[in-house]
Design a protein around this motif. Structure first.
Motif, mmCIF file in Angstrom:
data_model
loop_
_atom_site.group_PDB
_atom_site.id
_atom_site.type_symbol
_atom_site.label_atom_id
_atom_site.label_comp_id
_atom_site.label_asym_id
_atom_site.label_seq_id
_atom_site.Cartn_x
_atom_site.Cartn_y
_atom_site.Cartn_z
ATOM 1 N N LEU A 88 -32.784 -40.732 -9.897
ATOM 2 C CA LEU A 88 -31.773 -41.757 -9.631
ATOM 3 C C LEU A 88 -30.398 -41.131 -9.430
ATOM 4 N N GLN A 89 -30.069 -40.159 -10.258
ATOM 5 C CA GLN A 89 -28.758 -39.519 -10.130
ATOM 6 C C GLN A 89 -28.659 -38.696 -8.846
ATOM 7 N N SER A 90 -29.765 -38.111 -8.420
ATOM 8 C CA SER A 90 -29.743 -37.351 -7.162
ATOM 9 C C SER A 90 -29.532 -38.266 -5.961
ATOM 10 N N LEU A 91 -29.914 -39.548 -6.106
ATOM 11 C CA LEU A 91 -29.688 -40.517 -5.037
ATOM 12 C C LEU A 91 -28.236 -40.973 -4.980
ATOM 13 N N GLY A 92 -27.470 -40.705 -6.037
ATOM 14 C CA GLY A 92 -26.072 -41.103 -6.062
ATOM 15 C C GLY A 92 -25.719 -42.090 -7.145
ATOM 16 N N TRP A 93 -26.706 -42.547 -7.940
ATOM 17 C CA TRP A 93 -26.423 -43.480 -9.023
ATOM 18 C C TRP A 93 -25.799 -42.745 -10.207
ATOM 19 N N SER A 94 -24.733 -43.264 -10.743
ATOM 20 C CA SER A 94 -24.104 -42.681 -11.940
ATOM 21 C C SER A 94 -24.898 -43.104 -13.176
ATOM 22 N N ALA A 95 -25.015 -42.181 -14.142
ATOM 23 C CA ALA A 95 -25.749 -42.482 -15.369
ATOM 24 C C ALA A 95 -25.018 -43.561 -16.167
ATOM 25 N N PRO A 96 -25.737 -44.355 -16.969
ATOM 26 C CA PRO A 96 -25.079 -45.370 -17.805
ATOM 27 C C PRO A 96 -23.980 -44.747 -18.656
ATOM 28 N N SER A 97 -22.863 -45.443 -18.774
ATOM 29 C CA SER A 97 -21.716 -44.902 -19.499
ATOM 30 C C SER A 97 -21.631 -45.406 -20.936
ATOM 31 N N HIS A 98 -22.427 -46.420 -21.280
ATOM 32 C CA HIS A 98 -22.430 -46.932 -22.645
ATOM 33 C C HIS A 98 -23.732 -47.670 -22.893
ATOM 34 N N GLY A 99 -24.013 -47.967 -24.129
ATOM 35 C CA GLY A 99 -25.221 -48.680 -24.493
ATOM 36 C C GLY A 99 -25.092 -50.177 -24.288
ATOM 37 N N ARG A 100 -26.217 -50.852 -24.416
ATOM 38 C CA ARG A 100 -26.262 -52.301 -24.176
ATOM 39 C C ARG A 100 -25.338 -53.070 -25.117
ATOM 40 N N ASP A 101 -25.277 -52.638 -26.364
ATOM 41 C CA ASP A 101 -24.486 -53.365 -27.368
ATOM 42 C C ASP A 101 -23.152 -52.684 -27.683
ATOM 43 N N ASP A 102 -22.809 -51.649 -26.907
ATOM 44 C CA ASP A 102 -21.552 -50.945 -27.139
ATOM 45 C C ASP A 102 -20.382 -51.685 -26.492
ATOM 46 N N GLU A 103 -19.177 -51.257 -26.851
ATOM 47 C CA GLU A 103 -17.976 -51.813 -26.219
ATOM 48 C C GLU A 103 -17.978 -51.451 -24.736
ATOM 49 N N PRO A 104 -17.874 -52.435 -23.829
ATOM 50 C CA PRO A 104 -17.894 -52.148 -22.392
ATOM 51 C C PRO A 104 -16.729 -51.258 -21.973
ATOM 52 N N ASP A 105 -16.963 -50.450 -20.939
ATOM 53 C CA ASP A 105 -15.896 -49.667 -20.322
ATOM 54 C C ASP A 105 -15.951 -49.922 -18.818
ATOM 55 N N ASN A 106 -15.367 -49.037 -18.041
ATOM 56 C CA ASN A 106 -15.346 -49.239 -16.593
ATOM 57 C C ASN A 106 -16.676 -48.923 -15.932
ATOM 58 N N GLY A 107 -17.593 -48.357 -16.723
ATOM 59 C CA GLY A 107 -18.909 -48.035 -16.187
ATOM 60 C C GLY A 107 -19.882 -49.178 -16.413
ATOM 61 N N SER A 108 -21.100 -48.845 -16.863
ATOM 62 C CA SER A 108 -22.121 -49.864 -17.052
ATOM 63 C C SER A 108 -23.195 -49.344 -18.000
ATOM 64 N N ALA A 109 -23.934 -50.266 -18.591
ATOM 65 C CA ALA A 109 -25.110 -49.891 -19.377
ATOM 66 C C ALA A 109 -26.299 -49.607 -18.480
ATOM 67 N N ASN A 110 -26.167 -49.928 -17.192
ATOM 68 C CA ASN A 110 -27.167 -49.584 -16.179
ATOM 69 C C ASN A 110 -26.706 -48.365 -15.389
ATOM 70 N N PHE A 111 -27.568 -47.822 -14.553
ATOM 71 C CA PHE A 111 -27.134 -46.870 -13.544
ATOM 72 C C PHE A 111 -26.280 -47.657 -12.541
ATOM 73 N N TYR A 112 -25.205 -47.072 -12.047
ATOM 74 C CA TYR A 112 -24.302 -47.866 -11.220
ATOM 75 C C TYR A 112 -23.676 -47.026 -10.108
ATOM 76 N N PHE A 113 -23.158 -47.738 -9.104
ATOM 77 C CA PHE A 113 -22.480 -47.095 -7.981
ATOM 78 C C PHE A 113 -21.452 -48.079 -7.440
ATOM 79 N N ASP A 114 -20.187 -47.666 -7.373
ATOM 80 C CA ASP A 114 -19.102 -48.496 -6.850
ATOM 81 C C ASP A 114 -18.716 -48.021 -5.462
ATOM 82 N N SER A 115 -18.490 -48.965 -4.559
ATOM 83 C CA SER A 115 -18.117 -48.602 -3.193
ATOM 84 C C SER A 115 -17.375 -49.765 -2.558
#
Length: 423
Positions: A88-115
Motif C-alpha cells: 500500500l505504501q509503495s502505491l503512494g498511500w501514507s501509513a496511518p498516523s494514529h490509532g482508532r481511539d487516539d486523539e485525531p491529527d492531520n493524518g488518519s487512522a486509515n492509510f490515506y492520500f491527500d491531493s
C-alpha cells in the motif's frame, strides 16, 4: 474454437478498467462535503469490524482525501500483514498516523492520500490497485458503493449500490431451478457479469474459462442438482509416486476442491450444490478454483515431472504473440477504425457486422485483439498516472477509451450475427 473467447482474465481486466475510469470521473467531480465509500461485499458477524473498503472525501476549495481501510477497522480475517502494508505504501498511500481511539491529527487512522481534484486519475489507480492487488477483490461486481450526505444520489460506477437499487438490477440470493435446462440458464446468467457477455459453450455444452495459465470447465450435471467445475492441471506425469503424494497433500491442504490422479494426469474438481442455486456462490467458487489452479500448475508440474495442461495455449497468448498480432491489424478491423476516425459517433452494429462478412469467428478474433489493446493501453495509463506523468497518462487514457469503444462496436456486431443466425 479459440479458448480466448472465454478468457476470464481479459474480461475481468476490462471490467476493472471501466470501473477505474468511472471512479476517476466521479472523484474529480466531487465538491463541498461529498463522501464516497466503496466496500468489498462480505458477510461477517462483528458489526464493529469492516470488510475492506476505500473512501473519498472532498474538502476545501479543491481538495480530495482518499483512504484505505487499516487494521484498526478491518475484521480479523482481512488483517493486513507487513507485505500488504508495504505494498500500500509503495502505491503512494501514507501509513496511518494514529490509532482508532487516539486523539485525531492531520493524518488518519486509515492509510490515506491527500491531493487536489486534478489528481483524481492517480487516486483512482491507487484505489483499484489496493482493492484488487492488496485485498484480492476478484471483480468490481463484488463491490458496493454509496455516497453520503443529504440528498446524495447513487454513484454511477457500474456496481451495486446499497442505497439506491432498482428491482431490475437486483439479483436473487437463491433460486430453485425447475429442471436441468433452467439451471443451465441460471448458470449462464450468473456468469455473465464476469465475462461481460453471456458465456459461450463448447461442443459438449461446457463453459470453458481461461484463468492465467489454467483452463477450467463449468458444466451442469444431468443426474444431480449441482454445477461441476473441473480442470486438467498437469498432464504427462512421469513420477507417479510423487504425484500420488502431491495429490494427497493438496486434498489435505486445499478446501472445496478435490484433486485426482488419473493415469498420468492430475485433475481438479469442485461441485457447487444447486438446490437452491445461488449465483454469488457459483462466482465465488469459480474465482477461488481459478486462482488455485493458476497458482499451483507450474510448481506441481515440476514436482511430478509433467507439464502444465494449458501450456501450449498459454504460449499462444503470450505478450509477444499479442504484440505480433496487433502489429498488423486485420483489414476488417482497420476498416472499423477508419469508420470511427472522428470518434464522434459509434459505428452502427449492422454496418460492423457487414464489414466482418457476418463471420462470428472473425468478430471474436477482432474482439480479442481490441480487448488486448484496451488492456495494454490501460496498463500504460496506470503506470503513467502513478508516476505523475499526466500528459502521458492522458494520451494512454484516450487510446484505451478508443479501443473500449471498438470493443463495444464489435460486441454489437456479434449480437447482430447471433440474431441473424437464429432467424
Amino acid at each position: 474454437m479459440e479458448f480466448a473467447e472465454f478468457d476470464l482474465d481479459r474480461s475481468t481486466a476490462r471490467a476493472w478498467s471501466q470501473f477505474q475510469a468511472r471512479l476517476a470521473d466521479h472523484v474529480v467531480a466531487m465538491t463541498g462535503d461529498d463522501v464516497l465509500i466503496i466496500e468489498a461485499d462480505s458477510s461477517h458477524d462483528d458489526d464493529a469490524a469492516a470488510a475492506p473498503y476505500v473512501q473519498f472525501a472532498a474538502w476545501g476549495d479543491d481538495k480530495i482525501r482518499g483512504e484505505v481501510s487499516s487494521n484498526e477497522y478491518l475484521a480479523e480475517r482481512f488483517t493486513l500483514d507487513a507485505a500488504a502494508t508495504s505494498r500500500l505504501q509503495s502505491l503512494g498511500w501514507s501509513a496511518p498516523s494514529h490509532g482508532r481511539d487516539d486523539e485525531p491529527d492531520n493524518g488518519s487512522a486509515n492509510f490515506y492520500f491527500d491531493s487536489t481534484r486534478d489528481a483524481a486519475d492517480k487516486l483512482a489507480v491507487m484505489a483499484v490497485q489496493a482493492l484488487r492487488g492488496v485485498f484480492g477483490v476478484a471483480h468490481p461486481a463484488f463491490l458496493s458503493a454509496r455516497n453520503l450526505g443529504e440528498g446524495a444520489a447513487a454513484p454511477e460506477l457500474g456496481i451495486p449500490s446499497p442505497v439506491v437499487e432498482s428491482a431490475e438490477q437486483h439479483e436473487p440470493l437463491a433460486v430453485v431451478p425447475d429442471d436441468v435446462d433452467h439451471l443451465r440458464t441460471l448458470v449462464d446468467e450468473a456468469l455473465e457479469p464476469m465475462f461481460g457477455h453471456g458465456p459461450n459453450h463448447d461442443a459438449d455444452g461446457d463453459i470453458p474459462v481461461v484463468a492465467g495459465s489454467a483452463l477450467l470447465f463449468v458444466r451442469v450435471l444431468e443426474d444431480a442438482p449441482a454445477v461441476e467445475m473441473f480442470s486438467t492441471v498437469v498432464r504427462d506425469v512421469t513420477d507417479l509416486d510423487e504425484a500420488a503424494a502431491a495429490v494427497a497433500e493438496l486434498n489435505n491442504g486445499i478446501r472445496l476442491i478435490k484433486f485426482l490422479l488419473v493415469d498420468h494426469v492430475i485433475i481438479a474438481v469442485a461441485h457447487v450444490p444447486a438446490m437452491p442455486f445461488a449465483p454469488q456462490q457459483l462466482r465465488s467458487v469459480l474465482d477461488y478454483m481459478s486462482r488455485v489452479a493458476d497458482g499451483i500448475d507450474d510448481g506441481l508440474a515440476t514436482r511430478v515431472g509433467g507439464r502444465p495442461a494449458f501450456e501450449d495455449q498459454r504460449a499462444d497468448r503470450s505478450g509477444s504473440a499479442v504484440a505480433d498480432e496487433a502489429a498488423e491489424l486485420p483489414a476488417e478491423l482497420q476498416t472499423l477504425l477508419h469508420l470511427d476516425a472522428d470518434g464522434e459517433s459509434p459505428v452502427d452494429p449492422d454496418l460492423a457486422a457487414s464489414v466482418c462478412n457476418y463471420d462470428r469467428d472473425l468478430v471474436l478474433k477482432l474482439l480479442k485483439i481490441s480487448s488486448d489493446e484496451e488492456i495494454n493501453w490501460r496498463k500504460s495509463h496506470d503506470e503513467a498516472a502513478i508516476t505523475g506523468e499526466r500528459d502521458e497518462a492522458a494520451v494512454c487514457e484516450g487510446e484505451a477509451a478508443a479501443w473500449a469503444k471498438t470493443v463495444e462496436t464489435l460486441r454489437g456486431a456479434l449480437r447482430v450475427i447471433v440474431e441473424r443466425n437464429r432467424r
